[in-house]
Enzyme design. Structure first.
Site, PDB file in Angstrom:
ATOM      1  N   LYS A 172     -74.674   6.479  -4.086  1.00 16.43           N
ATOM      2  CA  LYS A 172     -73.386   6.607  -3.389  1.00 16.43           C
ATOM      3  C   LYS A 172     -72.321   7.024  -4.385  1.00 16.43           C
ATOM      4  O   LYS A 172     -72.209   6.440  -5.463  1.00 16.43           O
ATOM      5  CB  LYS A 172     -72.971   5.284  -2.737  1.00 16.43           C
ATOM      6  CG  LYS A 172     -71.736   5.470  -1.851  1.00 16.43           C
ATOM      7  CD  LYS A 172     -71.056   4.166  -1.522  1.00 16.43           C
ATOM      8  CE  LYS A 172     -70.098   3.792  -2.623  1.00 16.43           C
ATOM      9  NZ  LYS A 172     -68.785   3.337  -2.201  1.00 16.43           N
ATOM     10  N   ASP A 193     -68.918   8.682   0.028  1.00 17.45           N
ATOM     11  CA  ASP A 193     -68.063   7.686   0.706  1.00 17.45           C
ATOM     12  C   ASP A 193     -66.611   8.179   0.618  1.00 17.45           C
ATOM     13  O   ASP A 193     -65.807   7.641  -0.121  1.00 17.45           O
ATOM     14  CB  ASP A 193     -68.265   6.349  -0.015  1.00 17.45           C
ATOM     15  CG  ASP A 193     -67.581   5.185   0.655  1.00 17.45           C
ATOM     16  OD1 ASP A 193     -67.120   5.324   1.790  1.00 17.45           O
ATOM     17  OD2 ASP A 193     -67.528   4.111   0.017  1.00 17.45           O
ATOM     18  N   LYS A 224     -64.397   8.685   3.266  1.00 16.52           N
ATOM     19  CA  LYS A 224     -63.485   8.041   4.226  1.00 16.52           C
ATOM     20  C   LYS A 224     -62.338   8.955   4.666  1.00 16.52           C
ATOM     21  O   LYS A 224     -61.156   8.602   4.573  1.00 16.52           O
ATOM     22  CB  LYS A 224     -62.891   6.750   3.624  1.00 16.52           C
ATOM     23  CG  LYS A 224     -63.910   5.676   3.307  1.00 16.52           C
ATOM     24  CD  LYS A 224     -63.226   4.371   2.929  1.00 16.52           C
ATOM     25  CE  LYS A 224     -64.188   3.255   2.602  1.00 16.52           C
ATOM     26  NZ  LYS A 224     -64.816   3.358   1.274  1.00 16.52           N
ATOM     27  N   ASP A 267     -57.430  12.165   8.793  1.00 15.56           N
ATOM     28  CA  ASP A 267     -56.343  13.154   8.840  1.00 15.56           C
ATOM     29  C   ASP A 267     -56.393  13.825  10.210  1.00 15.56           C
ATOM     30  O   ASP A 267     -57.175  13.400  11.073  1.00 15.56           O
ATOM     31  CB  ASP A 267     -56.528  14.158   7.685  1.00 15.56           C
ATOM     32  CG  ASP A 267     -55.207  14.771   7.220  1.00 15.56           C
ATOM     33  OD1 ASP A 267     -54.362  15.077   8.083  1.00 15.56           O
ATOM     34  OD2 ASP A 267     -55.026  14.960   6.011  1.00 15.56           O
ATOM     35  N   THR A 313     -63.202  -3.921   5.014  1.00 14.80           N
ATOM     36  CA  THR A 313     -63.527  -5.347   4.848  1.00 14.80           C
ATOM     37  C   THR A 313     -62.483  -6.051   3.976  1.00 14.80           C
ATOM     38  O   THR A 313     -62.447  -7.267   3.919  1.00 14.80           O
ATOM     39  CB  THR A 313     -64.936  -5.540   4.247  1.00 14.80           C
ATOM     40  OG1 THR A 313     -65.046  -4.686   3.120  1.00 14.80           O
ATOM     41  CG2 THR A 313     -66.005  -5.211   5.246  1.00 14.80           C
ATOM     42  N   ARG A 351     -72.227  -3.197  -8.586  1.00 17.52           N
ATOM     43  CA  ARG A 351     -72.251  -3.945  -9.844  1.00 17.52           C
ATOM     44  C   ARG A 351     -73.495  -4.783 -10.117  1.00 17.52           C
ATOM     45  O   ARG A 351     -73.892  -4.879 -11.288  1.00 17.52           O
ATOM     46  CB  ARG A 351     -70.969  -4.779  -9.947  1.00 17.52           C
ATOM     47  CG  ARG A 351     -69.758  -3.878 -10.203  1.00 17.52           C
ATOM     48  CD  ARG A 351     -68.452  -4.547  -9.868  1.00 17.52           C
ATOM     49  NE  ARG A 351     -68.297  -4.726  -8.427  1.00 17.52           N
ATOM     50  CZ  ARG A 351     -67.265  -5.319  -7.851  1.00 17.52           C
ATOM     51  NH1 ARG A 351     -66.296  -5.808  -8.605  1.00 17.52           N
ATOM     52  NH2 ARG A 351     -67.194  -5.421  -6.541  1.00 17.52           N
TER      53      ARG A 351
HETATM   54  O1  C5P Z   1     -70.067  -3.347  -6.912  1.00 20.98           O
HETATM   55  P1  C5P Z   1     -70.237  -3.620  -5.440  1.00 20.98           P
HETATM   56  O2  C5P Z   1     -71.665  -3.929  -5.051  1.00 20.98           O
HETATM   57  O3  C5P Z   1     -69.242  -4.620  -4.912  1.00 20.98           O
HETATM   58  O4  C5P Z   1     -69.895  -2.207  -4.790  1.00 20.98           O
HETATM   59  C1  C5P Z   1     -69.783  -2.041  -3.398  1.00 20.98           C
HETATM   60  C2  C5P Z   1     -69.482  -0.607  -3.105  1.00 20.98           C
HETATM   61  O5  C5P Z   1     -69.288  -0.481  -1.709  1.00 20.98           O
HETATM   62  C3  C5P Z   1     -68.215  -0.078  -3.772  1.00 20.98           C
HETATM   63  O6  C5P Z   1     -68.429   1.296  -4.038  1.00 20.98           O
HETATM   64  C4  C5P Z   1     -67.159  -0.264  -2.709  1.00 20.98           C
HETATM   65  O7  C5P Z   1     -66.147   0.698  -2.821  1.00 20.98           O
HETATM   66  C5  C5P Z   1     -67.964  -0.016  -1.446  1.00 20.98           C
HETATM   67  N1  C5P Z   1     -67.407  -0.624  -0.252  1.00 20.98           N
HETATM   68  C6  C5P Z   1     -67.178  -1.991  -0.124  1.00 20.98           C
HETATM   69  N2  C5P Z   1     -66.641  -2.492   1.031  1.00 20.98           N
HETATM   70  C7  C5P Z   1     -66.353  -1.675   2.041  1.00 20.98           C
HETATM   71  C8  C5P Z   1     -66.569  -0.301   1.930  1.00 20.98           C
HETATM   72  C9  C5P Z   1     -67.107   0.197   0.763  1.00 20.98           C
HETATM   73  O8  C5P Z   1     -67.464  -2.747  -1.040  1.00 20.98           O
HETATM   74  N3  C5P Z   1     -65.892  -2.176   3.163  1.00 20.98           N
END
Ligand code: C5P
Length: 235
Positions: A34, A61, A63, A66, A120, A211
């Site tokens: 992603k 991603d 998003k 517009d 979220t 992460r």
């Molecule tokens: O590092 P982590 O596992 O928290 O990363 C989650 C990924 O999913 C990040 O790229 C974050 O921007 C994305 N994301 C999220 N919550 C959302 C939409 C996207 O954590 N509602």
């Protein structure tokens, strides 16, 4: 609509060599990659192509939100980069979503088009401050239904919203779920998390994991452990 390996790794870095190195290291153990706004803003479309060249499905991603004409144009550009999935904000409305879907309809293979329902990061107070009254879950249900009615393939949602989404959009609607934390790993800024196997059991089609894979000393080992936790064949 299930991916054999549902894990997509979030390459959240503005550094292309780091992203490519990470992607190569985890490639044997994950189902996709992603790239998001940080990566794309820093590195541009050519860098997205480099990630696509790695050979795994890529979820952009982006998003988009517009007017329909602008989102249609941007969707055509993103599809041209060879990504497998990209997204828009469902709150952009039916005309915007239909314009995005129409713009990519001629592509083969056509990328999957999904929508974000409610971020979220927004709680009910934050939603109310934008004029959105009522339970966040109702807004998720409304926007998931609108996304489906607009001809899109699925939504990005929290694992805790999967039941709500399935109820309004059915079993074949693609669900992409971030906020995943294997047992015992750091939460970081995520709050309402699920483990990979819990999210899979709850019906998630794609698990977005950043992460817990990218910010540990051995990303390949972390990705392999997740594949094993999920009981995927070959691990
Ligand atoms: O590092 P982590 O596992 O928290 O990363 C989650 C990924 O999913 C990040 O790229 C974050 O921007 C994305 N994301 C999220 N919550 C959302 C939409 C996207 O954590 N509602």
């Amino acid at each position: 609509m299930r991916f054999p390996n549902p894990v997509f790794v979030a390459l959240d870095t503005p550094n292309l060599s780091r992203a490519l190195e990470l992607a190569q290291a985890v490639k044997p153990y994950v189902g996709g990659l992603k790239v998001g706004l940080e990566f794309i803003s820093a590195l541009g479309p050519e860098a997205v192509r480099r990630v696509v060249e790695i050979g795994l499905p890529v979820f952009a991603d982006v998003k988009f939100h517009d007017i329909p004409n602008t989102v249609a144009g941007a969707s055509t550009v993103i599809a041209g980069l060879g990504v497998a999935i990209f997204n828009v904000h469902a709150s952009g409305g039916e005309a915007m979503m239909r314009a995005a879907a129409a713009a990519i309809a001629p592509w083969t293979p056509r990328p999957l088009l999904t929508a974000v329902t409610v971020l979220t990061s927004m709680d009910e107070a934050a939603l109310e401050a934008t004029g959105q009254k009522g339970p966040a879950r109702d807004q998720v249900a409304r926007l998931a239904a609108l996304t489906k009615a607009s001809g899109l393939d699925g939504v990005v949602c929290s694992a805790h919203e999967l039941a709500t989404v399935r109820k309004v959009a059915g079993p074949d609607f693609l669900t992409i779920v971030p906020g995943i934390r294997p047992a015992g790993t750091a939460l970081g800024d995520q709050r309402r998390v699920m483990t990979p196997s819990e999210a899979r059991a709850a019906g998630a089609d794609i698990l977005i994991i950043g992460r817990p894979i990218t910010a540990v000393p051995d990303p390949a080992a972390a990705a392999k452990a997740i594949a094993q936790e999920l009981g995927l064949a070959g691990f």
